[in-house]
Scaffold this active site. Structure first.
Site, PDB file in Angstrom:
ATOM      1  CB  CYS A 133      -0.974  -0.014   1.182  1.00 13.42           C
ATOM      2  SG  CYS A 133      -0.238   0.098   2.816  1.00 13.42           S
ATOM      3  CG  HIS A 155      -4.472   0.145   3.884  1.00 15.63           C
ATOM      4  ND1 HIS A 155      -3.788  -0.825   3.181  1.00 15.63           N
ATOM      5  CD2 HIS A 155      -5.366   0.672   3.003  1.00 15.63           C
ATOM      6  CE1 HIS A 155      -4.257  -0.901   1.950  1.00 15.63           C
ATOM      7  NE2 HIS A 155      -5.209   0.008   1.802  1.00 15.63           N
ATOM      8  CG  HIS A 189      -6.627   0.396  -1.701  1.00 17.82           C
ATOM      9  ND1 HIS A 189      -6.785  -0.368  -0.569  1.00 17.82           N
ATOM     10  CD2 HIS A 189      -7.682   0.069  -2.496  1.00 17.82           C
ATOM     11  CE1 HIS A 189      -7.887  -1.105  -0.667  1.00 17.82           C
ATOM     12  NE2 HIS A 189      -8.441  -0.851  -1.829  1.00 17.82           N
TER      13      HIS A 189
END
Length: 340
Positions: free
Chosen positions: A256, A304, A316
């Site tokens: 990520c 994240h 993402h």
């Protein structure tokens, strides 16, 4: 790793009471069945545990990225320190040669000055400490000796600092290895759990994890905050469909934070390697004011990160098995919005 999207339960198990006929009563109403409360689908707990393991692996991945980034920085510091030590040692050798030449000239002209003879003794450091106090040293000799003494002091300090950095580097290397083992363990546990699901359940989970779309119907209504943000948005769109690879920052695969770092690098902006570092890499804005190119971090620990694309969507790198994709901005609890 990512959205950890859960599938809706596949159905409900329903039980019916056995209809009892009252003795001598033939009324159909007496045979009505009552329905018991619905129960959860039997594999929901397994899918939820897989999601939990993926979330834990993602946290460990960001810890790995941080330790790896630290190790890279320390390797650079150690390398520069070693270069300085080598240059300083060359300088000291040159100073010693100059003093040796001076001593040889004195010897040829009638004898070696006792103070210079000490330079070649078994304890030159003791000589350097005493040299400036000796009456028989000339001004030029004294200056050279003081320069040599200072150079040796600096060399000792730089060697001590380099040894300290090497110790830190070794600790960081151990941390990298530890976090790598944690990531691999969590991912192996998740894969093993997925393999316990029936084929149709596993296929349904896999379809959900690969549900990314190559484009959205209308993202033109939101305008990036800057030209750099627009370039990052274009870069992240170009990465759609590429695989999640933990610890990777492109161009063929991403985790990520690696995806965010790579996308902004295409816009000429250097971002930190971790999602936590990226949260602090710019100005915080309210989610209601998010614009394309803003970084959205998730969970209280910012483990994240995604890029806002407008119209309530982010791009993402979710987690293993899920390619770079669009998802709703509210897929997880938002911890911050950063405008780079």
């Amino acid at each position: 790793m990512g959205s950890h999207r859960r599938l809706a339960p596949s159905g409900f198990d329903r039980g019916a009471c056995v209809a009892r006929l009252a003795v001598g009563v033939l009324s159909a109403a007496a045979a009505a069945a009552a329905v018991v409360p619905a129960q959860a689908a039997p594999h929901d707990d397994t899918r939820a545990e897989v999601d939990r393991l993926y979330a834990q692996a993602e946290k460990a991945t960001e810890a790995y990225n941080e330790a790896d980034e630290r190790a890279d920085a320390l390797r650079g510091q150690v390398s520069r320190a070693q270069d300085r030590i080598a240059r300083q040692q060359d300088r000291i050798n040159s100073l010693r040669e100059a003093l040796g030449s001076l001593a040889g000239a004195q010897y040829r002209s009638g004898g070696l000055d006792p103070s210079l003879a000490l330079l070649f003794s078994e304890d030159p450091d003791d000589y350097l400490d005493k040299a400036t106090a000796l009456d028989r040293i000339g001004v030029h000799q004294a200056g050279q000796l003081r320069t040599l003494q200072e150079a040796m002091r600096q060399l000792g300090q730089e060697r001590a600092e380099a040894a300290e950095k090497l110790g830190e580097l070794e600790k960081s290397r151990r941390a990298v290895a530890s976090h790598k083992r944690t990531v691999e363990k969590k991912l192996a546990e998740a894969r093993a759990l997925l393999n316990t699901l029936p084929d149709d359940e596993r296929a349904a989970y896999d379809r959900a994890s690969r549900s990314g779309r190559s484009g959205m119907s209308d993202l033109r209504g939101a305008v990036p905050a800057s030209g750099r943000a627009a370039a990052a948005v274009a870069a992240v769109r170009s990465a759609l469909g590429r695989p999640y690879v933990w610890g990777a920052a492109g161009p063929s695969g991403f985790d990520c934070s690696g995806l965010m770092q790579w996308s902004y690098a295409q816009a000429g902006i250097s971002l930190p390697r971790t999602s936590q570092g990226q949260r602090a890499a710019g100005r915080q804005v309210p989610l209601s004011e998010a614009r394309p190119g803003d970084l959205i971090t998730y969970r209280s620990d910012a483990s994240h990160v995604a890029m806002y694309m407008g119209n309530g969507q982010v791009v993402h790198a979710p987690y293993p098995g899920a390619p770079v994709r669009y998802d709703p901005v509210g897929m997880m609890p938002v911890s911050g919005v950063t405008r780079v």
